[in-house]
Structure formats: C-alpha cells, structure tokens
Design a protein around this motif. Sequence first.
Motif, mmCIF file in Angstrom:
data_model
loop_
_atom_site.group_PDB
_atom_site.id
_atom_site.type_symbol
_atom_site.label_atom_id
_atom_site.label_comp_id
_atom_site.label_asym_id
_atom_site.label_seq_id
_atom_site.Cartn_x
_atom_site.Cartn_y
_atom_site.Cartn_z
ATOM 1 N N PRO A 1 11.831 32.808 -71.309
ATOM 2 C CA PRO A 1 11.144 33.449 -72.436
ATOM 3 C C PRO A 1 11.970 34.602 -73.003
ATOM 4 C CG PRO A 1 10.103 34.075 -70.364
ATOM 5 C CD PRO A 1 11.113 33.009 -70.042
ATOM 6 N N ALA A 2 11.747 34.887 -74.271
ATOM 7 C CA ALA A 2 12.518 35.925 -74.958
ATOM 8 C C ALA A 2 11.904 37.306 -74.741
ATOM 9 C CB ALA A 2 12.570 35.620 -76.452
ATOM 10 N N PHE A 3 12.760 38.327 -74.488
ATOM 11 C CA PHE A 3 12.342 39.718 -74.342
ATOM 12 C C PHE A 3 13.298 40.601 -75.122
ATOM 13 C CE2 PHE A 3 10.747 37.632 -70.505
ATOM 14 C CZ PHE A 3 9.438 38.089 -70.468
ATOM 15 N N ASP A 4 12.919 41.874 -75.290
ATOM 16 C CA ASP A 4 13.802 42.822 -75.943
ATOM 17 C C ASP A 4 14.963 43.219 -75.041
ATOM 18 O OD1 ASP A 4 12.079 42.843 -78.109
ATOM 19 O OD2 ASP A 4 10.894 44.497 -77.306
ATOM 20 N N TRP A 5 14.729 43.175 -73.713
ATOM 21 C CA TRP A 5 15.747 43.594 -72.772
ATOM 22 C C TRP A 5 15.444 42.985 -71.412
ATOM 23 C CZ3 TRP A 5 20.363 45.578 -73.272
ATOM 24 C CH2 TRP A 5 21.013 46.173 -72.180
ATOM 25 N N VAL A 6 16.478 42.561 -70.682
ATOM 26 C CA VAL A 6 16.307 42.064 -69.317
ATOM 27 C C VAL A 6 17.359 42.712 -68.426
ATOM 28 C CG1 VAL A 6 15.298 39.853 -69.991
ATOM 29 C CG2 VAL A 6 17.770 40.029 -69.732
ATOM 30 N N TRP A 7 17.032 42.907 -67.135
ATOM 31 C CA TRP A 7 17.974 43.519 -66.196
ATOM 32 C C TRP A 7 17.608 43.130 -64.753
ATOM 33 C CZ3 TRP A 7 13.894 45.951 -68.393
ATOM 34 C CH2 TRP A 7 13.048 46.721 -67.584
ATOM 35 N N ASN A 8 18.521 43.428 -63.855
ATOM 36 C CA ASN A 8 18.364 43.164 -62.413
ATOM 37 C C ASN A 8 18.041 41.708 -62.089
ATOM 38 O OD1 ASN A 8 18.862 45.824 -61.937
ATOM 39 N ND2 ASN A 8 16.929 46.281 -60.920
ATOM 40 N N PRO A 9 18.804 40.732 -62.581
ATOM 41 C CA PRO A 9 18.541 39.354 -62.151
ATOM 42 C C PRO A 9 18.896 39.189 -60.678
ATOM 43 C CG PRO A 9 20.574 39.457 -63.412
ATOM 44 C CD PRO A 9 19.949 40.822 -63.511
ATOM 45 N N ARG A 10 18.026 38.538 -59.933
ATOM 46 C CA ARG A 10 18.238 38.313 -58.508
ATOM 47 C C ARG A 10 17.994 36.840 -58.203
ATOM 48 N NH1 ARG A 10 19.947 42.711 -59.197
ATOM 49 N NH2 ARG A 10 19.380 44.657 -58.150
ATOM 50 N N PHE A 11 18.990 36.153 -57.678
ATOM 51 C CA PHE A 11 18.815 34.757 -57.293
ATOM 52 C C PHE A 11 18.113 34.670 -55.947
ATOM 53 C CE2 PHE A 11 22.192 34.128 -60.414
ATOM 54 C CZ PHE A 11 21.723 32.997 -61.065
ATOM 55 N N ASN A 12 17.232 33.686 -55.835
ATOM 56 C CA ASN A 12 16.595 33.416 -54.555
ATOM 57 C C ASN A 12 17.686 33.035 -53.548
ATOM 58 O OD1 ASN A 12 15.180 32.050 -52.385
ATOM 59 N ND2 ASN A 12 13.422 31.942 -53.751
ATOM 60 N N PRO A 13 17.753 33.686 -52.380
ATOM 61 C CA PRO A 13 18.872 33.450 -51.460
ATOM 62 C C PRO A 13 18.808 32.133 -50.711
ATOM 63 C CG PRO A 13 17.304 34.946 -50.462
ATOM 64 C CD PRO A 13 16.837 34.726 -51.880
ATOM 65 N N ALA A 14 17.646 31.473 -50.695
ATOM 66 C CA ALA A 14 17.494 30.300 -49.834
ATOM 67 C C ALA A 14 17.058 29.046 -50.569
ATOM 68 C CB ALA A 14 16.492 30.609 -48.712
ATOM 69 N N ARG A 15 16.711 29.149 -51.835
ATOM 70 C CA ARG A 15 16.297 27.959 -52.559
ATOM 71 C C ARG A 15 16.449 28.219 -54.049
ATOM 72 N NH1 ARG A 15 9.870 27.758 -51.174
ATOM 73 N NH2 ARG A 15 9.128 29.165 -52.752
ATOM 74 N N GLU A 16 16.112 27.246 -54.882
ATOM 75 C CA GLU A 16 16.291 27.425 -56.322
ATOM 76 C C GLU A 16 15.330 28.480 -56.865
ATOM 77 O OE1 GLU A 16 16.058 23.762 -58.389
ATOM 78 O OE2 GLU A 16 17.786 22.895 -57.406
ATOM 79 N N GLY A 17 15.734 29.097 -57.991
ATOM 80 C CA GLY A 17 14.870 30.067 -58.641
ATOM 81 C C GLY A 17 15.490 31.449 -58.647
ATOM 82 N N PHE A 18 14.968 32.321 -59.495
ATOM 83 C CA PHE A 18 15.442 33.686 -59.574
ATOM 84 C C PHE A 18 14.360 34.558 -60.208
ATOM 85 C CE2 PHE A 18 16.668 31.612 -63.472
ATOM 86 C CZ PHE A 18 16.512 32.562 -64.468
ATOM 87 N N ALA A 19 14.558 35.858 -60.117
ATOM 88 C CA ALA A 19 13.612 36.823 -60.669
ATOM 89 C C ALA A 19 14.395 37.933 -61.364
ATOM 90 C CB ALA A 19 12.724 37.407 -59.566
ATOM 91 N N TYR A 20 13.748 38.619 -62.313
ATOM 92 C CA TYR A 20 14.405 39.705 -63.027
ATOM 93 C C TYR A 20 13.347 40.583 -63.690
ATOM 94 C CZ TYR A 20 13.673 36.503 -66.992
ATOM 95 O OH TYR A 20 13.121 35.642 -67.917
ATOM 96 N N CYS A 21 13.782 41.749 -64.144
ATOM 97 C CA CYS A 21 12.912 42.666 -64.890
ATOM 98 C C CYS A 21 13.120 42.434 -66.382
ATOM 99 C CB CYS A 21 13.242 44.111 -64.547
ATOM 100 S SG CYS A 21 13.169 44.509 -62.792
#
Length: 448
Positions: A1-21
């Motif tokens: 999804p589109a945002f004005d700003w994104v930061w701190n992407p973190r990949f899941n260390p053990a399986r697919e997927g990631f998270a970010y602010c």
Amino acid sequence: PAFDWVWNPRFNPAREGFAYCARKGSETYLVVDGKPVGPYEDIAPGSPVFSPDGLTVAWAAMGADGAWRVYVNGKAGPPFDSIVSRLTFAPGSAGPVYVARILSQGKYSFAMVSEAGVGRSYTTIWMGDGGRLFPRDDDRVEYFARQGAIAYRDTHPVTGPRLFLSDVDYENATTGRKERPEYDRPIEGNHFSLGGIRYSKGIGVCAPSEIIYKLDAIQQKLGGSGPLRFTAVVGIDDGERRGEGTVRCSVYADGNKLASTPLLRRDRICRFDVAIPPDAVTLRLVTSGVGDGKDLDWCNWIDAAVQTGEATPSLRPAAQVHLPARWAWLKGDGTRYNAHKAEGIWLANEQGQARWDFLCPSDGTYEVFVSYACLPAGAGSEYAVEVGNQSFSGKAEETGNWNQFKRFSVGEVSLKKGEMYDVAVRLTKLVEHGVNVYSVELDKKEKE
C-alpha cells in the motif's frame, strides 16, 4: 500500500514476509505482510522486531492517550511513559522483554517488563550499548540497577509461570518410530533444530504419535488457579535429511480439538498459543502423518509447556493466503519438487498433483492465482486448481523459460474464517511438456 513515508523494513528471519513503519498524513502505522496496524501517534526507533523463529513480531508505539505500549502480534501491553531499551526476545519466550520508564506523582522510575509482568522499580537500570539487554537460558534476564545509593544485581523472568511438558510424566503415549517419545531431544539425534535454530527443551516424536497429560497434576505443580494456556513451536526436525516428511499437529483438551496446524514440511513451522478450557481433564498432543512413511515424519514439539495467563493471538495478514511450492504435498509418479534454479513443482503428467491446505484467516471472497513457468513446447497444456469443493480450469501459456514464473488469475471463491481448506493443482491435459508450479495465492477482495 502507498504511504507518505516508510522506514525500518525488517525481513522475517525464518520465513517469508516482512514488516515496516509507515506514515500517512499525521497517522503512523506498523505494516506486517502488507496489513497496516494502527494508527499510532508515533513508533519507537528500532521497531519492529521479530522473534528468532519468525512467529512473533513486536513493536513499541505511542497511542492517542500519549502512553507508550509494546504490541506483541498486535496485542497491547501495559501503558508507560516511555520504552527505553531494545525489545529483546529471550530463548523460549513468545514475547519480548524491555525496560520501561514509569511516571508516578511527578517522579520517574524504571522497571523490567515481560509477559511475566512488570518487575521491581528502580531509579536507574543499566543496559548495554543502544539499550541492549542480556537474557539467560533459564527464562530470566539479568541486569544491574540502582535504588538510592545502593546498586543491585537482579533478574526478571521473561515468561509467566510455566511447566515444560518434557519435565512431566505423561499418562499415556505412542509414537511411530520408537516405544515412547523422546524428552528434550528429537526422535533421532542429540539436539532439536528447526529452521537452523537449536533448542534445548521439547518433545521429539515420529508420526503417528499421541501423548496424553493429566491437567490436574500440572495445575498443582504450577500452583494457584486462573486461566491456563498451552504453548509450543512445532515442525519437522532439520535432521530429517531427505526432507520428505509431512505432518499435521493438533492439540486436544479431552475430546475437543483446540487447534491444528496445516500440513507441515521441513521449512514450515507453526506456533501454538491456545487457551485450555477451565474444566478440561486431559491435554492431548497428536501428530499425524500423511502417508510419507513413518521413518520420515520426525516432528518436534519445541518448548511444549502449560503456563498461566491469557493466550496471545497470532498476527496474520487477513487479506492473503500464500502457498509456496516447498510447502506442497506431492502425489503421483513424475511429480517432483525442484529445489535449485527453477524452484517449483514439475507437473509432467495427468496422474500427478500438488496439494496444500490452509486455515482461512478471514471471511470473504478470495481471488485465486496460480504462478507457474512453461516452456513453448508445453503451451496449451490444461490444468485445474481446486479449492475446497470448487474447481477452476486454465490453459497454460508460454512464460519464456523454465524458471520465468508468471502469475495468472483462475477464479474467485467464498471462504469462511477458521475453516481448513484443501488446495490442489493438477494437469488435465498434457502437451509435450508440463508446467513448473511456483505457488498458489488467494487474495481477499475488498468490498465495493
């Protein structure tokens, strides 16, 4: 999804997927696998943080009331004036430990916090560089603190009271490979390993397996009363070198199923965190195979325990189901999994098929996609994708080469939250060469 700003992407260390602010306007979100959670007024530096097994994600955020909380898979912890340390996952803990600053009657104090609760208050707690904490391997974190003129060396539990089932005598047990399950070691080998991570506590079995425990004895050892929960991480042991094991793990209280995993292959792990009914008499751990042969289905119940407190829900994307090739169960001669350059499942005749199952995360209508690669000589081969009792057909298109995958929509299906669904892909007509299937995906459609 589109945002004005994104930061701190973190990949899941053990399986697919990631998270970010992410931020849109004045609102801040934590995005996990494409699903925004929030909004918040602010998110702390260093967030988000994944547990080593990839099954838990935590972050610290400030809400509209001005208080800071740590969120574990979306579940909010207690409010504080500030979170001043890193969020640190200790061995065997489903939630992080951290240091919080508390404002009371105009004065500040600091306390260690974990899923076990809020620890002692001090005027100062010392941490390592960048707010680093020091968990030990005995379910505690160690730290130095000061109160007034006195310095203390203290510890804080990282979990609530819990009893490992490998420290408890079972009422009855069966397992497919040996006369009894193994405590604190896999059914073969000297140490547990899931996804390359070593563990010291757990139960090793070979499907089919069933272990029964008396809950009254466990309750007495835990002491007191209140809600109980069962927690464990389950999966195929890394030591099953051929990688052909496939199991399903289920937890029962008396005759009632509390939870069940999808089919688990070598690199697919799941976590149980389920409430135990207060009137339950027995707890039953069941591991079932799916016809691969009892010598292959080695399963680990890592950190299997009964502990006090409320169960913590898992945070899963409510909009998508992703079923990669490596999770599939294969049937039929000539059907095989390619683990190298062209990672996928080669369907080479009408007798073979790839099968998955999944637990539906949300009610709704889902668009079904299949991703595959097809050589020019295989174009025109016909295939079917089955979801539950519905079937969709398609005709393979050339994608360029054997490892150039493209995603194709095959139809829509209505699904119910919490239901287990079977998925299959098979050829119905072969034209010289088959197809190389990479994944099946189900994307939830937004309501118009």
